[in-house]
Each structure stands twice: as structure tokens, then as C-alpha cells.
Design a protein around this motif. Structure first.
Motif, PDB file in Angstrom:
ATOM      1  N   LEU A  13      65.160  86.769  35.194  1.00  0.00           N
ATOM      2  CA  LEU A  13      65.828  87.438  34.079  1.00  0.00           C
ATOM      3  C   LEU A  13      64.787  87.838  33.040  1.00  0.00           C
ATOM      4  O   LEU A  13      63.878  87.072  32.740  1.00  0.00           O
ATOM      5  N   ASP A  14      64.953  89.037  32.464  1.00  0.00           N
ATOM      6  CA  ASP A  14      64.067  89.407  31.368  1.00  0.00           C
ATOM      7  C   ASP A  14      64.671  88.905  30.057  1.00  0.00           C
ATOM      8  O   ASP A  14      65.743  88.302  30.030  1.00  0.00           O
ATOM      9  N   GLU A  15      63.980  89.163  28.974  1.00  0.00           N
ATOM     10  CA  GLU A  15      64.395  88.610  27.684  1.00  0.00           C
ATOM     11  C   GLU A  15      65.762  89.131  27.239  1.00  0.00           C
ATOM     12  O   GLU A  15      66.581  88.380  26.708  1.00  0.00           O
ATOM     13  N   ARG A  18      68.459  87.380  29.254  1.00  0.00           N
ATOM     14  CA  ARG A  18      68.637  85.986  28.826  1.00  0.00           C
ATOM     15  C   ARG A  18      69.432  85.905  27.525  1.00  0.00           C
ATOM     16  O   ARG A  18      70.129  84.924  27.282  1.00  0.00           O
ATOM     17  N   SER A  19      69.361  86.951  26.705  1.00  0.00           N
ATOM     18  CA  SER A  19      70.028  86.910  25.410  1.00  0.00           C
ATOM     19  C   SER A  19      71.444  87.493  25.428  1.00  0.00           C
ATOM     20  O   SER A  19      72.170  87.354  24.447  1.00  0.00           O
ATOM     21  N   SER A  20      71.859  88.134  26.525  1.00  0.00           N
ATOM     22  CA  SER A  20      73.177  88.767  26.569  1.00  0.00           C
ATOM     23  C   SER A  20      73.855  88.551  27.920  1.00  0.00           C
ATOM     24  O   SER A  20      73.347  88.991  28.951  1.00  0.00           O
ATOM     25  N   ARG A  21      75.011  87.899  27.881  1.00  0.00           N
ATOM     26  CA  ARG A  21      75.768  87.694  29.121  1.00  0.00           C
ATOM     27  C   ARG A  21      76.272  89.005  29.701  1.00  0.00           C
ATOM     28  O   ARG A  21      76.341  89.167  30.912  1.00  0.00           O
ATOM     29  N   VAL A  22      76.630  89.952  28.846  1.00  0.00           N
ATOM     30  CA  VAL A  22      77.137  91.244  29.316  1.00  0.00           C
ATOM     31  C   VAL A  22      76.041  91.986  30.074  1.00  0.00           C
ATOM     32  O   VAL A  22      76.282  92.509  31.166  1.00  0.00           O
ATOM     33  N   ARG A  24      73.381  90.654  31.436  1.00  0.00           N
ATOM     34  CA  ARG A  24      73.102  89.857  32.635  1.00  0.00           C
ATOM     35  C   ARG A  24      74.129  90.163  33.728  1.00  0.00           C
ATOM     36  O   ARG A  24      73.779  90.339  34.892  1.00  0.00           O
ATOM     37  N   TRP A  25      75.406  90.266  33.362  1.00  0.00           N
ATOM     38  CA  TRP A  25      76.449  90.585  34.320  1.00  0.00           C
ATOM     39  C   TRP A  25      76.261  91.995  34.876  1.00  0.00           C
ATOM     40  O   TRP A  25      76.382  92.207  36.087  1.00  0.00           O
ATOM     41  N   LEU A  26      75.971  92.975  34.004  1.00  0.00           N
ATOM     42  CA  LEU A  26      75.793  94.358  34.433  1.00  0.00           C
ATOM     43  C   LEU A  26      74.628  94.483  35.417  1.00  0.00           C
ATOM     44  O   LEU A  26      74.764  95.100  36.480  1.00  0.00           O
ATOM     45  N   VAL A  27      73.506  93.877  35.094  1.00  0.00           N
ATOM     46  CA  VAL A  27      72.334  93.943  35.969  1.00  0.00           C
ATOM     47  C   VAL A  27      72.616  93.214  37.283  1.00  0.00           C
ATOM     48  O   VAL A  27      72.247  93.693  38.367  1.00  0.00           O
ATOM     49  N   GLY A  28      73.304  92.098  37.212  1.00  0.00           N
ATOM     50  CA  GLY A  28      73.672  91.371  38.429  1.00  0.00           C
ATOM     51  C   GLY A  28      74.605  92.184  39.313  1.00  0.00           C
ATOM     52  O   GLY A  28      74.461  92.204  40.549  1.00  0.00           O
ATOM     53  N   VAL A 162      69.220 102.836  26.315  1.00  0.00           N
ATOM     54  CA  VAL A 162      69.681 102.547  24.953  1.00  0.00           C
ATOM     55  C   VAL A 162      69.537 101.050  24.654  1.00  0.00           C
ATOM     56  O   VAL A 162      69.028 100.652  23.598  1.00  0.00           O
ATOM     57  N   LEU A 163      70.006 100.211  25.582  1.00  0.00           N
ATOM     58  CA  LEU A 163      69.918  98.764  25.376  1.00  0.00           C
ATOM     59  C   LEU A 163      68.464  98.299  25.238  1.00  0.00           C
ATOM     60  O   LEU A 163      68.138  97.522  24.326  1.00  0.00           O
ATOM     61  N   ASN A 164      67.593  98.768  26.141  1.00  0.00           N
ATOM     62  CA  ASN A 164      66.184  98.368  26.077  1.00  0.00           C
ATOM     63  C   ASN A 164      65.528  98.847  24.791  1.00  0.00           C
ATOM     64  O   ASN A 164      64.770  98.112  24.159  1.00  0.00           O
ATOM     65  N   SER A 165      65.825 100.081  24.382  1.00  0.00           N
ATOM     66  CA  SER A 165      65.231 100.624  23.154  1.00  0.00           C
ATOM     67  C   SER A 165      65.718  99.856  21.934  1.00  0.00           C
ATOM     68  O   SER A 165      64.927  99.513  21.050  1.00  0.00           O
TER      69      SER A 165
END
Length: 187
Positions: A13-15, A18-22, A24-28, A162-165
Motif C-alpha cells: 500500500l502507498d501512503e 494507508r490513509s484512506s479506506r475508500v 484502498r478499496w478502489l485500488v483493490g 486528482v486524488l494523488n495531486s
């Protein structure tokens, strides 16, 4: 560039995750669906080979479904790769410009990616709607099933951009606040 742009291996997991369950769920979900599309593509191609060369009676629909599955794999994978910042980039120019130049070039690049992916997500969705009346020859699936992959993939690229930026900007603000010290004066 900054610590926020350091990539991590695909199985960690990237930072932001690790800080957002949403997130984490989307990437998973992207990872799982990409894996499923890969297995489906492989299985369909294998079925096509066996039916053609072992039974001498090729199935007409396997090649078409394998192609559709590969299209979905490419676009879902593009979203996952954007989330993990693993897209291929030529950074010779950016590195030659120093830290400030690199930040400017990377900033321009992400703006271009956001504009292009946003426009293509909308155009892809419109095209998928228009193609809903067209049927695939072998499977009779609506072609919107295939063309929808582009809309979904570009939307995922846009969302992750958008999220990464936003995450990078928040991290940069946090670092500058910490560096400024408790009284707001740089040390």
C-alpha cells in the motif's frame, strides 16, 4: 522529486491508500478486476486453441470475448497503474532542470493528464451510449460493453490523478508547516 512521488511496489500500500479506506478499496477493486480480466483472457484464448486444434471445431465467440476482456484489462490496469504512479515516463528533461524545474514539468504533466483523461472519460461514455444499439457479431453483446471500458479507464485515471495531486499538495503544505516551526517562521 518529493517524497510523495516515490512509488512503492505493486503489492504494498502507498501512503494515500494507508490513509484512506475508500482509496484502498478502489485500488483493490481495480487490481482484482484486472486480475480477473487477465485470467479470463488467458482462459478464453486457451479454450479457443483447444477447440480449434484438438477438437477441430473452433468456437466462434471465444476470440471476441478474449478481445473484449483484453480491452477491459488494459483500461482497468491503466487506472491501477495511475493510482500507484507507475506509468512510464520520460523524465530526462525534468531531471535536467533541477528540483524546481522538475516540479514545474511534473505539474504541467499532471494537468495535461487530468484534462485529457477527463475529456476522454466523457467522450468514451458518450460513445458507449451511442454504441449500445450495435451488437458484437459473435456474442451479440452490446458494443457499449466494450466501449465502456475506455470511459471507466479514463475516469479512473482522472480520479487517481486528482486524488494523488490533492494528497501531494496536502503533504507539501504539511511539510512546509513543519519546516516553518511553531511561530510560522522558517528555521
Amino acid at each position: 522529486m518529493s517524497e510523495a512521488l516515490v512509488t512503492v511496489p505493486p503489492d504494498e500500500l502507498d501512503e494515500l491508500e494507508r490513509s484512506s479506506r475508500v482509496v484502498r478499496w478502489l485500488v483493490g477493486a481495480e487490481r482484482a478486476l484486472s486480475s480477473l480480466a487477465l485470467v479470463a483472457t488467458f482462459s478464453l484464448v486457451l479454450l479457443q486453441v483447444v477447440s480449434r486444434y484438438v477438437f477441430h471445431s473452433p468456437l466462434t465467440w471465444t476470440e471476441e470475448l478474449a478481445r473484449f476482456s483484453l480491452v477491459w484489462l488494459a483500461f482497468l490496469g491503466a487506472g491501477f497503474v495511475m493510482a500507484r504512479r507507475q506509468h512510464i515516463a520520460v523524465d530526462i528533461l525534468a531531471k535536467a532542470l533541477g528540483k524546481v524545474g522538475e516540479r514545474i514539468v511534473n505539474g504541467i504533466a499532471i494537468v495535461v493528464v487530468l484534462i485529457v483523461s477527463g475529456v476522454l472519460a466523457v467522450a468514451g461514455a458518450q460513445f458507449a451510449v451511442l454504441a449500445s444499439a450495435i451488437k458484437a457479431p459473435a456474442t451479440q453483446l452490446p458494443m457499449s460493453v466494450v466501449y465502456g471500458a475506455a470511459a471507466v479507464g479514463f475516469a479512473l485515471i482522472f480520479i487517481h490523478g486528482v486524488l494523488n495531486s490533492g494528497f501531494d499538495m496536502a503533504q507539501a503544505r504539511k511539510r512546509s508547516t513543519v519546516a516553518a516551526g511553531p511561530e510560522g517562521v522558517s528555521e
